[in-house]
Design a protein around this motif. Structure first.
Motif, mmCIF file in Angstrom:
data_model
loop_
_atom_site.group_PDB
_atom_site.id
_atom_site.type_symbol
_atom_site.label_atom_id
_atom_site.label_comp_id
_atom_site.label_asym_id
_atom_site.label_seq_id
_atom_site.Cartn_x
_atom_site.Cartn_y
_atom_site.Cartn_z
ATOM 1 N N VAL A 144 0.846 -1.198 0.000
ATOM 2 C CA VAL A 144 0.000 0.000 0.000
ATOM 3 C C VAL A 144 0.880 1.245 0.000
ATOM 4 C CG1 VAL A 144 -1.669 1.326 1.358
ATOM 5 C CG2 VAL A 144 -1.996 -1.132 1.028
ATOM 6 N N GLN A 157 -7.547 -6.896 -1.444
ATOM 7 C CA GLN A 157 -8.571 -5.925 -1.044
ATOM 8 C C GLN A 157 -7.949 -4.579 -0.704
ATOM 9 O OE1 GLN A 157 -10.620 -7.821 2.192
ATOM 10 N NE2 GLN A 157 -11.462 -9.433 0.891
ATOM 11 N N ARG A 158 -6.857 -4.582 0.033
ATOM 12 C CA ARG A 158 -6.211 -3.324 0.428
ATOM 13 C C ARG A 158 -5.646 -2.590 -0.777
ATOM 14 N NH1 ARG A 158 -2.226 -3.238 4.944
ATOM 15 N NH2 ARG A 158 -2.886 -1.073 4.988
ATOM 16 N N ALA A 208 -6.742 -2.845 -3.838
ATOM 17 C CA ALA A 208 -7.896 -2.347 -4.589
ATOM 18 C C ALA A 208 -8.411 -1.053 -3.968
ATOM 19 C CB ALA A 208 -8.994 -3.403 -4.630
ATOM 20 N N ASP A 209 -8.385 -0.972 -2.649
ATOM 21 C CA ASP A 209 -8.851 0.234 -1.956
ATOM 22 C C ASP A 209 -8.024 1.463 -2.305
ATOM 23 O OD1 ASP A 209 -10.871 -1.201 -0.745
ATOM 24 O OD2 ASP A 209 -9.851 -1.357 1.198
ATOM 25 N N VAL A 210 -6.732 1.284 -2.594
ATOM 26 C CA VAL A 210 -5.894 2.431 -2.968
ATOM 27 C C VAL A 210 -5.816 2.609 -4.479
ATOM 28 C CG1 VAL A 210 -4.515 2.477 -0.862
ATOM 29 C CG2 VAL A 210 -3.711 1.145 -2.814
ATOM 30 N N GLY A 211 -6.601 1.818 -5.204
ATOM 31 C CA GLY A 211 -6.729 2.006 -6.640
ATOM 32 C C GLY A 211 -5.664 1.375 -7.504
ATOM 33 N N ASP A 240 -7.933 -3.933 -9.275
ATOM 34 C CA ASP A 240 -9.380 -4.079 -9.197
ATOM 35 C C ASP A 240 -9.721 -5.560 -9.057
ATOM 36 O OD1 ASP A 240 -9.692 -5.317 -11.781
ATOM 37 O OD2 ASP A 240 -9.527 -3.342 -12.687
ATOM 38 N N ASP A 241 -10.960 -5.821 -8.730
ATOM 39 C CA ASP A 241 -11.363 -7.200 -8.443
ATOM 40 C C ASP A 241 -11.238 -8.134 -9.636
ATOM 41 O OD1 ASP A 241 -11.878 -6.639 -5.809
ATOM 42 O OD2 ASP A 241 -13.993 -6.215 -6.141
#
Length: 86
Positions: free
Chosen positions: A28, A52-53, A55-58, A61-62
């Motif tokens: 991250v 998941q982490r 993906a949260d910072v862009g 993606d899933d």
């Protein structure tokens, strides 16, 4: 702590490697500061949390597939996140 270490030990665009990434705090930090990241961990749950982490910072993606590699000295998964590429 991870952000400070990433910033002091690498430059934008360089590769940061964490062979025991856990929840990817280093990943991250790398993503947030324009570094590429490779991480691995023995636990599939840690890899999923990392996904998941990130993906949260862009950075991920899933729909981004993570390669399933043969275990290497007990490592269950390895992934490479390219940051800052369009």
């Amino acid at each position: 702590v991870s952000e400070v270490l990433v910033q002091q030990s690498s430059s934008v665009g360089e590769l940061v490697v964490d062979p025991f990434c856990g929840s990817s705090s280093v990943g991250v930090a790398a993503a947030m500061h324009g570094r590429r990241f490779i991480g691995c961990d023995v636990a599939d749950a840690a890899i999923e949390l990392s996904r998941q982490r990130l993906a949260d910072v862009g950075t991920l993606d899933d729909s981004t597939p993570l390669p399933k590699l043969a275990p290497c000295r007990g490592q269950a998964a390895l992934f490479d996140i390219a940051v800052g590429r369009a």
